[in-house]
Each structure stands twice: as structure tokens, then as C-alpha cells.
Design an enzyme around this catalytic site. Structure first.
Site, PDB file in Angstrom:
ATOM      1  N   LYS A 287       2.258  -3.829   6.700  1.00  0.00           N
ATOM      2  CA  LYS A 287       2.629  -3.943   5.275  1.00  0.00           C
ATOM      3  C   LYS A 287       4.143  -3.788   5.107  1.00  0.00           C
ATOM      4  O   LYS A 287       4.775  -4.498   4.335  1.00  0.00           O
ATOM      5  CB  LYS A 287       1.908  -2.864   4.450  1.00  0.00           C
ATOM      6  CG  LYS A 287       0.401  -3.076   4.337  1.00  0.00           C
ATOM      7  CD  LYS A 287       0.086  -4.294   3.492  1.00  0.00           C
ATOM      8  CE  LYS A 287      -1.390  -4.594   3.423  1.00  0.00           C
ATOM      9  NZ  LYS A 287      -1.715  -5.885   2.825  1.00  0.00           N
TER      10      LYS A 287
ATOM     11  N   TYR B  51      -1.473  -0.748  10.772  1.00  0.00           N
ATOM     12  CA  TYR B  51      -1.780  -1.343   9.456  1.00  0.00           C
ATOM     13  C   TYR B  51      -0.597  -1.126   8.497  1.00  0.00           C
ATOM     14  O   TYR B  51      -0.107  -2.069   7.872  1.00  0.00           O
ATOM     15  CB  TYR B  51      -3.056  -0.719   8.868  1.00  0.00           C
ATOM     16  CG  TYR B  51      -3.244  -1.048   7.406  1.00  0.00           C
ATOM     17  CD1 TYR B  51      -3.540  -2.342   6.995  1.00  0.00           C
ATOM     18  CD2 TYR B  51      -3.087  -0.063   6.418  1.00  0.00           C
ATOM     19  CE1 TYR B  51      -3.685  -2.651   5.647  1.00  0.00           C
ATOM     20  CE2 TYR B  51      -3.240  -0.355   5.077  1.00  0.00           C
ATOM     21  CZ  TYR B  51      -3.536  -1.657   4.689  1.00  0.00           C
ATOM     22  OH  TYR B  51      -3.669  -1.954   3.353  1.00  0.00           O
TER      23      TYR B  51
ATOM     24  N   SER C 156       0.831  -1.194   0.000  1.00  0.00           N
ATOM     25  CA  SER C 156       0.000   0.000   0.000  1.00  0.00           C
ATOM     26  C   SER C 156       0.870   1.250   0.000  1.00  0.00           C
ATOM     27  O   SER C 156       1.983   1.240   0.548  1.00  0.00           O
ATOM     28  CB  SER C 156      -0.852  -0.027   1.277  1.00  0.00           C
ATOM     29  OG  SER C 156      -1.420   1.231   1.512  1.00  0.00           O
TER      30      SER C 156
HETATM   31  P1  NAD Z   1     -11.068  -6.967   1.287  1.00  0.00           P
HETATM   32  O1  NAD Z   1     -11.299  -6.976   2.747  1.00  0.00           O
HETATM   33  O2  NAD Z   1     -12.218  -6.683   0.392  1.00  0.00           O
HETATM   34  O3  NAD Z   1     -10.404  -8.361   0.831  1.00  0.00           O
HETATM   35  C1  NAD Z   1      -9.547  -9.098   1.670  1.00  0.00           C
HETATM   36  C2  NAD Z   1     -10.045 -10.547   1.662  1.00  0.00           C
HETATM   37  O4  NAD Z   1      -9.199 -11.340   2.483  1.00  0.00           O
HETATM   38  C3  NAD Z   1     -11.468 -10.682   2.223  1.00  0.00           C
HETATM   39  O5  NAD Z   1     -12.254 -11.409   1.302  1.00  0.00           O
HETATM   40  C4  NAD Z   1     -11.281 -11.446   3.526  1.00  0.00           C
HETATM   41  O6  NAD Z   1     -12.391 -12.282   3.811  1.00  0.00           O
HETATM   42  C5  NAD Z   1     -10.005 -12.229   3.240  1.00  0.00           C
HETATM   43  N1  NAD Z   1      -9.215 -12.593   4.437  1.00  0.00           N
HETATM   44  C6  NAD Z   1      -8.861 -11.770   5.470  1.00  0.00           C
HETATM   45  N2  NAD Z   1      -8.113 -12.460   6.346  1.00  0.00           N
HETATM   46  C7  NAD Z   1      -7.985 -13.725   5.863  1.00  0.00           C
HETATM   47  C8  NAD Z   1      -7.318 -14.887   6.328  1.00  0.00           C
HETATM   48  N3  NAD Z   1      -6.637 -14.893   7.482  1.00  0.00           N
HETATM   49  N4  NAD Z   1      -7.375 -16.017   5.582  1.00  0.00           N
HETATM   50  C9  NAD Z   1      -8.071 -16.026   4.422  1.00  0.00           C
HETATM   51  N5  NAD Z   1      -8.742 -14.963   3.941  1.00  0.00           N
HETATM   52  C10 NAD Z   1      -8.693 -13.818   4.652  1.00  0.00           C
HETATM   53  O7  NAD Z   1      -9.871  -5.948   0.993  1.00  0.00           O
HETATM   54  P2  NAD Z   1      -9.331  -5.393  -0.398  1.00  0.00           P
HETATM   55  O8  NAD Z   1      -9.669  -3.953  -0.484  1.00  0.00           O
HETATM   56  O9  NAD Z   1      -9.701  -6.293  -1.503  1.00  0.00           O
HETATM   57  O10 NAD Z   1      -7.759  -5.469  -0.103  1.00  0.00           O
HETATM   58  C11 NAD Z   1      -6.966  -6.569  -0.518  1.00  0.00           C
HETATM   59  C12 NAD Z   1      -5.541  -6.353  -0.082  1.00  0.00           C
HETATM   60  O11 NAD Z   1      -5.075  -5.110  -0.606  1.00  0.00           O
HETATM   61  C13 NAD Z   1      -5.377  -6.250   1.442  1.00  0.00           C
HETATM   62  O12 NAD Z   1      -4.182  -6.920   1.789  1.00  0.00           O
HETATM   63  C14 NAD Z   1      -5.242  -4.766   1.685  1.00  0.00           C
HETATM   64  O13 NAD Z   1      -4.504  -4.486   2.819  1.00  0.00           O
HETATM   65  C15 NAD Z   1      -4.542  -4.298   0.425  1.00  0.00           C
HETATM   66  N6  NAD Z   1      -4.804  -2.879   0.104  1.00  0.00           N
HETATM   67  C16 NAD Z   1      -6.091  -2.428  -0.031  1.00  0.00           C
HETATM   68  C17 NAD Z   1      -6.327  -1.079  -0.319  1.00  0.00           C
HETATM   69  C18 NAD Z   1      -7.742  -0.548  -0.450  1.00  0.00           C
HETATM   70  O14 NAD Z   1      -7.923   0.667  -0.357  1.00  0.00           O
HETATM   71  N7  NAD Z   1      -8.756  -1.372  -0.698  1.00  0.00           N
HETATM   72  C19 NAD Z   1      -5.245  -0.194  -0.473  1.00  0.00           C
HETATM   73  C20 NAD Z   1      -3.948  -0.690  -0.337  1.00  0.00           C
HETATM   74  C21 NAD Z   1      -3.746  -2.042  -0.053  1.00  0.00           C
END
Ligand code: NAD
Ligand code: UDP
Length: 335
Positions: free
Chosen positions: A152, A148, A124
Site C-alpha cells: 500500500k 501487505y 489503509s
Molecule cells: P475484498 O477482497 O472483499 O475485495 C477486493 C476485490 O478485488 C475482490 O472482489 C477481488 O475478487 C478483486 N480482485 C483482487 N485482485 C484482482 C485483480 N487482479 N483484478 C481484478 N479484481 C481483483 O476486499 P475489501 O475488504 O473490499 O478491500 C478493498 C480494498 O480496500 C483492498 O485494496 C484492500 O486492501 C483495501 N483495504 C481493506 C480493508 C479491510 O479491512 N477490508 C482495510 C484497509 C484497506
């Protein structure tokens, strides 16, 4: 031969699964459904006409993940699974280190034991903290400012150490800026559980009547209109970035790439663009700055263009249009 997609039913994961299937890859989705719905798997199938394998499970179970990798002859992992709410990470830091750091450690051990050494990791822009220079380049100082972000950053360091110890690994670290929007079909999109924290889902919910108003966290930043500036990126562009990263991982490496557009927009500009496409008034109220927020953040996306052949194609108007289409078709999300 398949690609394991952890967190594949989530927001970014589901859109990436669509692009992977459309490009002819076989995928296995692994998710504990902690923050997503099984319905996303059916929607992915409706969009692509292909049924992905779905396994409900947790990345923190090393032996189970190792078996999944071996049973499905996985060749690579795209790792989305984790927690992502900054505020919650300050209240429950141990939970965040468990899911994001320990979870990734378990996954890496499983990969090593199964001999799978190709990984695309969701990082991120938060790892840059409050940037000294804009646009942000990948070699800018790294200094996360909350649990958080630190989770990362710790994983990034872990991956660099792993590669230094064994140069057979092929690792792409993707630093996302602000993902927004939804698939054109309106079948998949962001469905945050509880009250969303991010700007765009709140704006969409206010336009859709699900929420009364938006609080603008600060209008006294040193930006043109005083509100915070971010680099919003269409979720489909972001998803395609994963495909490109995976395709470019044919040589051993551990490289970090910014995935952003390079263009910053203020909160007021986002509100105006959303009002224009939805033809709805976004009611808002000015409020004090949100703790930990920074004034401005936008990417220098040139490295991804040069090395991955990737660049964002969608502008702010399409981001708002597709977000609105998803909101209108799914006023209560996947429910
Ligand atoms: P999201 O919450 O929609 O998706 C994450 C998925 O991981 C969910 O479906 C959840 O059920 C699953 N999950 C969580 N813990 C788990 C575990 N221990 N075992 C198996 N499954 C698990 O989030 P997103 O927005 O799709 O983000 C995906 C990744 O991208 C994350 O790592 C997040 O930190 C990173 N990210 C997101 C953003 C954003 O703004 N959306 C920005 C930067 C980075
Ligand atoms: N923001 C806001 N009201 C909200 C949510 C966000 O004014 O209810 C602002 C926030 O201060 C920032 C921008 O919108 O300037 C983007 O915030 P978001 O949480 O979506 O992304 P991040 O701050 O994590 O980059």
C-alpha cells in the site's frame, strides 16, 4: 460517462457501488472474482433498482483495462482490487506485490493511455505502522511493518510521484481504519473466503454458531482492559467517503485522507456490544499476542471533514446490528 470500479464485487466495493448508483452515477464494475461472488452484482441491483455493467477481468491486463476505459467512456476510477490478508502477505509476498503493486501499475498505465486521470485509491491505516502519537493524523510518519502494508505504501509513493510528474492527475488516497458492518438491507456484506482473520467477522460467526469460539490475541496491552483498541468504521460510512472524495476531486491534487470515526474500541468492548445486539453469548479464550499487532490505533478524521465534508455517522451498536443482520440472513455468506 461512467466510473470504473475495480474490485467492485468485494466487501467495500459492493457497498460503494450502491452509494454511487443511489447518487445517480453510472458505473462499470471490473473484478476477477478472486475473492468475491457474482451474486453481489445481483444484490446491488436489488438494493438500487439499477443494473450495473459487470466485466470479469484482471487489473494486471493493461491493454484490456485501457479498452474497458475507452469503450465505457470512463471519467474516473475507484480502485479497490487487490489482496488484503496480512498473514498471507508474509507467506506469499511476491503474490501481494504482483496484485497490489504491479496490478496498480498496470491500471495506472491503462488510465494514462486512455486519458483518465481521476483516481480514488484504497489505502489503509496499516501504512502508519505502530503509531507514535494518537489520534493518527495524515502527516504522521509512514512505516509499514509487513508486505501487505508495504504494498500500500509503495502504491501511495507511486501516486505521489505520478502527480509530481503530471499535475493533471486528481488523486484521493483513502486510508481506511477498520471497516465493519453491512448494508441495512442485509443483502450485501463481508463474505471472507476460508477462515476470516479480522475480529468482527469471527465474532459474528461465533454468535451465529458457524464457529465455536474466538481467540483474543492478547490481554496484556497498555489499554484500559488490556485488549487491542481499533477504530471500527461502518461500511456504509466508508462507502459514502468514496462518493465524497470523488465529488471533491474537481481540482488537481494528490491528497491522503483518514477514513475513521476517531473513536477507539477494545476487543472486549466489541464483544460486549455484539452480545447485546445479538442476544448471543460470544465464547472466547485468551491467547498470546498475534505477531505484528499493535496496541492501539485510531484516526484523527478532521481532514476528511474539512476537505470532503465527510464524517462517520454510525456508532458501534449499529455496526454490530447490521453485521448481525447480514450474518442471520446469510449464514453461509453469498453461497
Ligand atoms: P475484498 O477482497 O472483499 O475485495 C477486493 C476485490 O478485488 C475482490 O472482489 C477481488 O475478487 C478483486 N480482485 C483482487 N485482485 C484482482 C485483480 N487482479 N483484478 C481484478 N479484481 C481483483 O476486499 P475489501 O475488504 O473490499 O478491500 C478493498 C480494498 O480496500 C483492498 O485494496 C484492500 O486492501 C483495501 N483495504 C481493506 C480493508 C479491510 O479491512 N477490508 C482495510 C484497509 C484497506
Ligand atoms: N483480534 C482478536 N482475535 C481475532 C482477530 C482479531 O483478538 O481472532 C484482535 C486483534 O488483536 C486486534 C483487533 O482484534 O486487537 C482487531 O483485529 P483485526 O484483525 O480485525 O484488525 P487489525 O488488527 O488489522 O487492525
Amino acid at each position: 460517462m461512467s466510473i470504473l470500479v475495480t474490485g467492485g464485487t468485494g466487501y467495500i466495493g459492493s457497498h460503494t457501488c450502491v452509494e454511487l448508483l443511489n447518487a445517480g452515477h453510472e458505473i462499470v464494475i471490473l473484478d476477477n472474482l478472486n475473492n468475491s461472488h457474482l451474486e453481489a452484482v445481483r444484490r446491488i441491483e436489488r438494493i438500487t433498482g439499477k443494473k450495473p455493467v459487470f466485466i470479469q477481468g484482471d487489473i494486471r491486463d493493461t491493454q484490456f483495462i485501457q479498452k474497458v476505459l475507452i469503450d465505457n467512456k470512463s471519467t474516473a476510477v475507484i480502485h479497490f482490487a487487490g489482496l488484503k490478508a496480512v498473514g498471507e502477505s508474509c507467506e506469499q509476498p511476491l503474490k501481494y506485490y504482483d496484485y497490489n503493486v504491479n496490478g496498480t501499475l498496470c491500471l495506472l498505465n491503462a488510465m494514462q493511455q486512455a486519458g483518465v486521470k481521476t483516481l480514488v485509491f484504497s489505502s489503509s491505516a496499516t501504512v502508519y505502522g505502530d503509531p507514535e502519537k494518537l489520534p493518527i493524523q495524515e502527516n504522521s510518519p509512514l512505516k509499514a511493518t509487513n508486505p501487505y502494508g508495504r504494498s500500500k505504501l509503495i502504491v501511495e509513493e507511486m501516486l505521489r510521484d505520478l502527480y509530481a510528474s503530471d499535475p493533471n492527475w486528481h488523486i484521493a488516497i483513502l486510508r481506511y481504519f477498520n471497516p465493519v458492518g453491512a448494508h441495512k438491507s442485509g443483502l450485501i456484506g463481508e463474505d471472507p473466503k476460508g477462515i476470516p482473520n479480522n475480529l468482527m467477522p469471527i465474532v459474528a460467526q461465533v454468535a451465529g454458531g458457524r464457529r465455536e469460539k474466538l481467540h483474543i490475541w492478547g490481554n496484556d496491552y497498555p489499554t484500559p482492559d488490556g485488549t487491542g483498541v481499533r477504530d471500527y468504521i461502518h461500511i456504509v460510512d466508508l462507502a459514502i467517503g468514496h462518493l465524497k472524495a470523488l465529488e471533491a476531486l474537481d481540482s488537481a491534487q494528490c491528497t491522503a485522507f483518514n477514513l475513521g470515526t476517531g473513536q477507539g474500541y477494545s476487543v472486549m468492548e466489541v464483544i460486549h456490544a455484539f452480545e447485546h445486539v445479538s442476544n448471543k453469548k460470544i465464547t472466547y479464550e485468551m491467547a498470546p499476542r498475534r505477531s505484528g499487532d499493535i496496541a492501539e490505533c485510531y484516526a484523527d478524521p478532521h481532514l476528511a471533514k474539512e476537505q470532503l465534508g465527510w464524517e462517520a455517522k454510525h456508532g458501534l451498536r449499529e455496526m454490530c446490528e447490521d453485521m448481525w443482520n447480514w450474518q442471520v440472513k446469510n449464514p453461509q455468506g453469498y453461497q
